[in-house]
Design a protein around this motif. Structure first.
Motif, PDB file in Angstrom:
ATOM      1  N   ASP A  25      -1.244  -3.666  10.555  1.00  0.00           N
ATOM      2  CA  ASP A  25      -1.911  -2.368  10.711  1.00  0.00           C
ATOM      3  C   ASP A  25      -1.799  -1.482   9.478  1.00  0.00           C
ATOM      4  O   ASP A  25      -2.545  -0.516   9.326  1.00  0.00           O
ATOM      5  N   ILE A  26      -0.867  -1.798   8.598  1.00  0.00           N
ATOM      6  CA  ILE A  26      -0.673  -0.982   7.395  1.00  0.00           C
ATOM      7  C   ILE A  26      -1.743  -1.335   6.365  1.00  0.00           C
ATOM      8  O   ILE A  26      -1.889  -2.496   5.988  1.00  0.00           O
ATOM      9  N   LEU A  27      -2.515  -0.341   5.927  1.00  0.00           N
ATOM     10  CA  LEU A  27      -3.536  -0.546   4.904  1.00  0.00           C
ATOM     11  C   LEU A  27      -2.899  -0.491   3.517  1.00  0.00           C
ATOM     12  O   LEU A  27      -3.071  -1.391   2.710  1.00  0.00           O
ATOM     13  N   TYR A  28      -2.203   0.604   3.256  1.00  0.00           N
ATOM     14  CA  TYR A  28      -1.516   0.763   1.978  1.00  0.00           C
ATOM     15  C   TYR A  28      -0.450   1.832   2.104  1.00  0.00           C
ATOM     16  O   TYR A  28      -0.400   2.576   3.087  1.00  0.00           O
ATOM     17  N   ILE A  29       0.403   1.872   1.098  1.00  0.00           N
ATOM     18  CA  ILE A  29       1.488   2.842   1.045  1.00  0.00           C
ATOM     19  C   ILE A  29       1.370   3.557  -0.292  1.00  0.00           C
ATOM     20  O   ILE A  29       1.216   2.918  -1.339  1.00  0.00           O
ATOM     21  N   GLU A  30       1.409   4.879  -0.248  1.00  0.00           N
ATOM     22  CA  GLU A  30       1.146   5.696  -1.428  1.00  0.00           C
ATOM     23  C   GLU A  30       2.333   6.615  -1.720  1.00  0.00           C
ATOM     24  O   GLU A  30       2.872   7.246  -0.818  1.00  0.00           O
ATOM     25  N   ARG A  31       2.700   6.702  -2.970  1.00  0.00           N
ATOM     26  CA  ARG A  31       3.716   7.660  -3.403  1.00  0.00           C
ATOM     27  C   ARG A  31       2.979   8.899  -3.891  1.00  0.00           C
ATOM     28  O   ARG A  31       2.107   8.819  -4.755  1.00  0.00           O
ATOM     29  N   PHE A  32       3.308  10.041  -3.320  1.00  0.00           N
ATOM     30  CA  PHE A  32       2.623  11.289  -3.639  1.00  0.00           C
ATOM     31  C   PHE A  32       3.684  12.363  -3.826  1.00  0.00           C
ATOM     32  O   PHE A  32       4.251  12.858  -2.846  1.00  0.00           O
ATOM     33  N   GLY A  33       3.998  12.680  -5.080  1.00  0.00           N
ATOM     34  CA  GLY A  33       5.084  13.618  -5.357  1.00  0.00           C
ATOM     35  C   GLY A  33       6.404  12.989  -4.927  1.00  0.00           C
ATOM     36  O   GLY A  33       6.713  11.869  -5.281  1.00  0.00           O
ATOM     37  N   ASN A  34       7.168  13.710  -4.108  1.00  0.00           N
ATOM     38  CA  ASN A  34       8.424  13.150  -3.623  1.00  0.00           C
ATOM     39  C   ASN A  34       8.298  12.574  -2.215  1.00  0.00           C
ATOM     40  O   ASN A  34       9.291  12.264  -1.578  1.00  0.00           O
ATOM     41  N   LEU A  35       7.069  12.427  -1.748  1.00  0.00           N
ATOM     42  CA  LEU A  35       6.809  11.836  -0.438  1.00  0.00           C
ATOM     43  C   LEU A  35       6.155  10.475  -0.580  1.00  0.00           C
ATOM     44  O   LEU A  35       5.421  10.216  -1.532  1.00  0.00           O
ATOM     45  N   THR A  36       6.402   9.617   0.379  1.00  0.00           N
ATOM     46  CA  THR A  36       5.716   8.344   0.488  1.00  0.00           C
ATOM     47  C   THR A  36       4.903   8.404   1.779  1.00  0.00           C
ATOM     48  O   THR A  36       5.421   8.800   2.820  1.00  0.00           O
ATOM     49  N   VAL A  37       3.632   8.033   1.688  1.00  0.00           N
ATOM     50  CA  VAL A  37       2.736   8.100   2.842  1.00  0.00           C
ATOM     51  C   VAL A  37       2.297   6.681   3.194  1.00  0.00           C
ATOM     52  O   VAL A  37       1.743   5.972   2.358  1.00  0.00           O
ATOM     53  N   ILE A  38       2.550   6.282   4.437  1.00  0.00           N
ATOM     54  CA  ILE A  38       2.122   4.978   4.936  1.00  0.00           C
ATOM     55  C   ILE A  38       0.801   5.194   5.664  1.00  0.00           C
ATOM     56  O   ILE A  38       0.736   5.942   6.643  1.00  0.00           O
ATOM     57  N   PHE A  61       2.115 -10.599   1.522  1.00  0.00           N
ATOM     58  CA  PHE A  61       0.719 -10.179   1.351  1.00  0.00           C
ATOM     59  C   PHE A  61       0.603  -8.699   0.974  1.00  0.00           C
ATOM     60  O   PHE A  61      -0.493  -8.162   0.847  1.00  0.00           O
ATOM     61  N   PHE A  62       1.732  -8.040   0.745  1.00  0.00           N
ATOM     62  CA  PHE A  62       1.727  -6.692   0.182  1.00  0.00           C
ATOM     63  C   PHE A  62       2.011  -6.796  -1.306  1.00  0.00           C
ATOM     64  O   PHE A  62       2.825  -7.609  -1.744  1.00  0.00           O
ATOM     65  N   LEU A  63       1.324  -5.975  -2.096  1.00  0.00           N
ATOM     66  CA  LEU A  63       1.410  -6.041  -3.552  1.00  0.00           C
ATOM     67  C   LEU A  63       1.621  -4.643  -4.116  1.00  0.00           C
ATOM     68  O   LEU A  63       0.922  -3.699  -3.722  1.00  0.00           O
ATOM     69  N   ARG A  64       2.545  -4.519  -5.037  1.00  0.00           N
ATOM     70  CA  ARG A  64       2.694  -3.260  -5.785  1.00  0.00           C
ATOM     71  C   ARG A  64       1.559  -3.254  -6.803  1.00  0.00           C
ATOM     72  O   ARG A  64       1.624  -3.872  -7.852  1.00  0.00           O
ATOM     73  N   SER A  65       0.466  -2.589  -6.460  1.00  0.00           N
ATOM     74  CA  SER A  65      -0.768  -2.670  -7.227  1.00  0.00           C
ATOM     75  C   SER A  65      -0.865  -1.641  -8.351  1.00  0.00           C
ATOM     76  O   SER A  65      -1.708  -1.750  -9.230  1.00  0.00           O
ATOM     77  N   HIS A  66      -0.016  -0.643  -8.302  1.00  0.00           N
ATOM     78  CA  HIS A  66      -0.082   0.493  -9.213  1.00  0.00           C
ATOM     79  C   HIS A  66       1.256   1.213  -9.090  1.00  0.00           C
ATOM     80  O   HIS A  66       1.965   1.012  -8.106  1.00  0.00           O
ATOM     81  N   LYS A  67       1.592   2.047 -10.038  1.00  0.00           N
ATOM     82  CA  LYS A  67       2.889   2.730  -9.954  1.00  0.00           C
ATOM     83  C   LYS A  67       3.014   3.600  -8.706  1.00  0.00           C
ATOM     84  O   LYS A  67       4.117   3.860  -8.239  1.00  0.00           O
ATOM     85  N   SER A  68       1.889   4.004  -8.129  1.00  0.00           N
ATOM     86  CA  SER A  68       1.906   4.881  -6.953  1.00  0.00           C
ATOM     87  C   SER A  68       1.450   4.208  -5.665  1.00  0.00           C
ATOM     88  O   SER A  68       1.314   4.880  -4.644  1.00  0.00           O
ATOM     89  N   TYR A  69       1.180   2.894  -5.695  1.00  0.00           N
ATOM     90  CA  TYR A  69       0.613   2.231  -4.508  1.00  0.00           C
ATOM     91  C   TYR A  69       1.206   0.851  -4.244  1.00  0.00           C
ATOM     92  O   TYR A  69       1.472   0.086  -5.167  1.00  0.00           O
ATOM     93  N   ILE A  70       1.340   0.559  -2.962  1.00  0.00           N
ATOM     94  CA  ILE A  70       1.551  -0.798  -2.450  1.00  0.00           C
ATOM     95  C   ILE A  70       0.389  -1.046  -1.505  1.00  0.00           C
ATOM     96  O   ILE A  70       0.121  -0.225  -0.624  1.00  0.00           O
ATOM     97  N   ILE A  71      -0.311  -2.158  -1.680  1.00  0.00           N
ATOM     98  CA  ILE A  71      -1.488  -2.420  -0.840  1.00  0.00           C
ATOM     99  C   ILE A  71      -1.288  -3.676   0.014  1.00  0.00           C
ATOM    100  O   ILE A  71      -0.553  -4.576  -0.354  1.00  0.00           O
ATOM    101  N   ASN A  72      -1.973  -3.686   1.144  1.00  0.00           N
ATOM    102  CA  ASN A  72      -2.041  -4.866   2.002  1.00  0.00           C
ATOM    103  C   ASN A  72      -3.258  -5.663   1.538  1.00  0.00           C
ATOM    104  O   ASN A  72      -4.401  -5.257   1.777  1.00  0.00           O
ATOM    105  N   MET A  73      -3.030  -6.774   0.855  1.00  0.00           N
ATOM    106  CA  MET A  73      -4.138  -7.549   0.280  1.00  0.00           C
ATOM    107  C   MET A  73      -5.082  -8.109   1.341  1.00  0.00           C
ATOM    108  O   MET A  73      -6.250  -8.364   1.062  1.00  0.00           O
ATOM    109  N   LYS A  74      -4.607  -8.282   2.560  1.00  0.00           N
ATOM    110  CA  LYS A  74      -5.446  -8.817   3.640  1.00  0.00           C
ATOM    111  C   LYS A  74      -6.436  -7.789   4.170  1.00  0.00           C
ATOM    112  O   LYS A  74      -7.366  -8.141   4.895  1.00  0.00           O
ATOM    113  N   LYS A  75      -6.267  -6.524   3.831  1.00  0.00           N
ATOM    114  CA  LYS A  75      -7.102  -5.453   4.380  1.00  0.00           C
ATOM    115  C   LYS A  75      -8.173  -4.934   3.418  1.00  0.00           C
ATOM    116  O   LYS A  75      -8.976  -4.092   3.784  1.00  0.00           O
ATOM    117  N   ILE A  76      -8.193  -5.438   2.185  1.00  0.00           N
ATOM    118  CA  ILE A  76      -9.164  -4.951   1.200  1.00  0.00           C
ATOM    119  C   ILE A  76     -10.571  -5.386   1.594  1.00  0.00           C
ATOM    120  O   ILE A  76     -10.821  -6.553   1.861  1.00  0.00           O
TER     121      ILE A  76
END
Length: 111
Positions: A25-38, A61-76
């Motif tokens: 169910d997780i699409l991606y995880i984003e770092r935004f300032g000092n918060l992480t948003v799932i 199947f999760f990938l650290r795609s960018h310094k601010s993102y982890i993505i679920n490759m199965k959901k792209i």
């Protein structure tokens, strides 16, 4: 706050709340300032946990795609370059949700 892996779920314990998020169910995880948003299709859960620590609890199947993102490759659903000579792509998951991918990570997604 505590995070752990339980079967096919990411379990997040926050004060008086416990979330059971299916990895699917997780699409991606984003770092935004000092918060992480799932991000999921239906909700956004805000936590104070680094991407560096969260990635250890996620399946391959999760990938650290960018310094601010982890993505679920199965959901792209689609990826687009952000400009003619850009080194960054945008990954789209549904009509409203997207995350960034650096060009060097594209080959990992296409394997």
């Amino acid at each position: 706050m505590k995070i752990q892996k339980y079967d096919d779920n990411l379990v997040i314990q926050k004060r008086n709340e416990i979330y059971f998020l299916s990895f699917g169910d997780i699409l991606y995880i984003e770092r935004f300032g000092n918060l992480t948003v799932i991000h999921t299709d239906h909700e956004e859960i805000k936590i104070r946990f680094s991407l560096h620590k969260i990635i250890d609890f996620l399946p391959s199947f999760f990938l650290r795609s960018h310094k601010s993102y982890i993505i679920n490759m199965k959901k792209i659903k689609q990826m687009k370059g952000l400009g003619k000579d850009s080194t960054t792509y945008e990954a789209f998951f549904n009509d409203e949700k997207s995350a960034l991918i650096t060009k060097d990570k594209i080959s990992v997604i296409l394997q």
